[in-house]
Design an enzyme around this catalytic site. Structure first.
Site, PDB file in Angstrom:
ATOM      1  N   ASP A  83      -1.142 -30.643 -40.635  1.00  0.00           N
ATOM      2  CA  ASP A  83       0.234 -30.511 -40.157  1.00  0.00           C
ATOM      3  C   ASP A  83       0.280 -30.647 -38.629  1.00  0.00           C
ATOM      4  O   ASP A  83      -0.743 -30.504 -37.960  1.00  0.00           O
ATOM      5  CB  ASP A  83       0.732 -29.122 -40.587  1.00  0.00           C
ATOM      6  CG  ASP A  83       2.146 -28.846 -40.144  1.00  0.00           C
ATOM      7  OD1 ASP A  83       2.964 -29.784 -40.096  1.00  0.00           O
ATOM      8  OD2 ASP A  83       2.438 -27.669 -39.858  1.00  0.00           O
ATOM      9  N   ASP A 135       3.366 -29.352 -36.264  1.00  0.00           N
ATOM     10  CA  ASP A 135       3.987 -28.226 -35.554  1.00  0.00           C
ATOM     11  C   ASP A 135       3.294 -26.902 -35.846  1.00  0.00           C
ATOM     12  O   ASP A 135       3.138 -26.506 -36.998  1.00  0.00           O
ATOM     13  CB  ASP A 135       5.469 -28.125 -35.937  1.00  0.00           C
ATOM     14  CG  ASP A 135       6.263 -29.310 -35.409  1.00  0.00           C
ATOM     15  OD1 ASP A 135       6.041 -29.694 -34.252  1.00  0.00           O
ATOM     16  OD2 ASP A 135       7.077 -29.856 -36.166  1.00  0.00           O
TER      17      ASP A 135
END
Lengths: 177, 177
Positions: B11, B13
Site C-alpha cells: 500500500d 498511504d
C-alpha cells in the site's frame, strides 16, 4: 453472497472503448492517409502508419481518450453480467499516466453502474485476481491466473491460443446462457 | 524465473508515504489545533477533528499528496525485497480520483525502481493477486486471497486479527531473514 460470485475483469481500450476508431480518424486526418481496420489484420496501427510508433503520441493528449465511442452492446451486457458475476474494469493505464483522469471520467460517464471500488488501473494484468479476463491483448493472459478470453481486434486476428469473442453478443452467449 | 518469486503488494498511504504527518500539519494549521499521532489511538483524524469528515477535502487538492515524506527505510527495504520477491505497489486511489497523477509522480520520484507495470491503482484490494499485502487497513484483507500484513498506524492499534509490522525494519525481519 458476493463471495460466491465468479469474477470477470474487463479491459477498456478496444473492448468497451473504441480506441481504434478514434486513432484511425485522427491518424488519417493528420497524415492524409486512408487506413481502415481491414488494413490492420494481425497488426497494430503503428506497424502500418507513415509515422510508425509516433501514433502513440496521440495518447499524450489527455483529452484524446475522453470522447471515445462505446463498443456496441457493452453497456447492456455488462449490466446484465453484474447480476450474476462480480465485474471489475481493468485498464493498463500505467502505460500512459496522463490518461488516468480521462479514463476515469469516461468510465463514470458511460459505465456509472461500475463502482469506484471495481475500477483498476494497472500495468501487468497478472496482478488481477479474477476468474476471467476479457482483453484484446493475449500477452496479458500469459501469467494471469484465470481464463483469458480474447476480444477480437484487428491486431489479434491471428492469435489462436485463447477462447475468442467477436463482440458483446458473443460475451453474452458465453456467460449468460 | 519471475514465475517462481512470491509476490508482495504494498500500500502507499501510511505505509510508504507519510500521509498522516501531512494531514496533521495541515489540519492543525488550518483549525488552530494541536492533535498528534498519540491522540489517534484506534481512530482516524476525522473522528477527532473539529471539522469531522471535512478533513477528507484536503485530498481534493491534487498537490496535497505530491510532497509527502517517505516512511523511514521503505526505499532501502523495498529495493532489497525486489531481489527475492516480485513487488507491486497497490494504492486505493479510486477513492480520490484527483490524486492519480500526484500519486504516480510521487512514486516515480521516490521509488523509481518500481516499474510502471508493477503499479496498481484500485479500490477493493481483493482484486490483487499476490501472496502478501502490506497495508494499514485491515478491511482490505477480508477478501484478499493472500496473507494480510498489518502496517501499524495510529488508527489500527486495536486490530489483532493479522500479523503486524511496526515499521520497515520489521518488514525486513519478516521477509529477508
Amino acid at each position: 453472497m458476493g463471495e460466491t460470485k465468479q469474477r470477470i475483469a474487463i479491459d477498456m481500450d478496444e473492448v468497451i472503448a473504441d480506441t481504434l476508431d478514434k486513432m484511425l480518424e485522427r491518424y488519417n486526418r493528420e497524415y492524409e492517409d486512408t487506413i481502415t481496420p481491414q488494413h490492420l489484420h494481425g497488426k497494430k496501427l503503428r506497424h502500418v502508419a507513415k509515422c510508425g510508433d509516433q501514433v502513440s503520441r496521440f495518447f499524450d493528449d489527455p483529452l484524446f481518450l475522453r470522447d471515445l465511442k462505446v463498443l456496441p452492446d457493452s453497456q447492456d451486457v455488462i449490466r446484465e453480467l453484474q447480476t450474476r458475476y462480480e465485474i471489475f474494469i481493468a485498464s493498463a493505464a500505467m502505460e500512459v499516466p496522463a490518461s488516468f483522469a480521462a479514463k476515469y471520467e469516461w468510465l463514470k460517464e458511460h459505465f456509472p453502474f461500475i463502482p469506484n471500488s471495481h475500477i483498476v488501473f494497472c500495468g501487468d494484468k497478472s496482478i488481477i485476481d479474477a476468474d476471467y479476463l476479457i482483453d484484446d491483448h493475449a500477452y496479458q493472459f500469459a501469467r494471469f491466473r484465470g481464463q483469458g478470453i480474447l476480444f477480437s481486434a484487428p491486431h489479434n486476428v491471428e492469435e489462436t491460443r485463447y477462447p475468442r469473442v467477436h463482440n458483446w453478443r458473443d460475451v453474452a452467449d458465453m456467460f449468460l446462457k
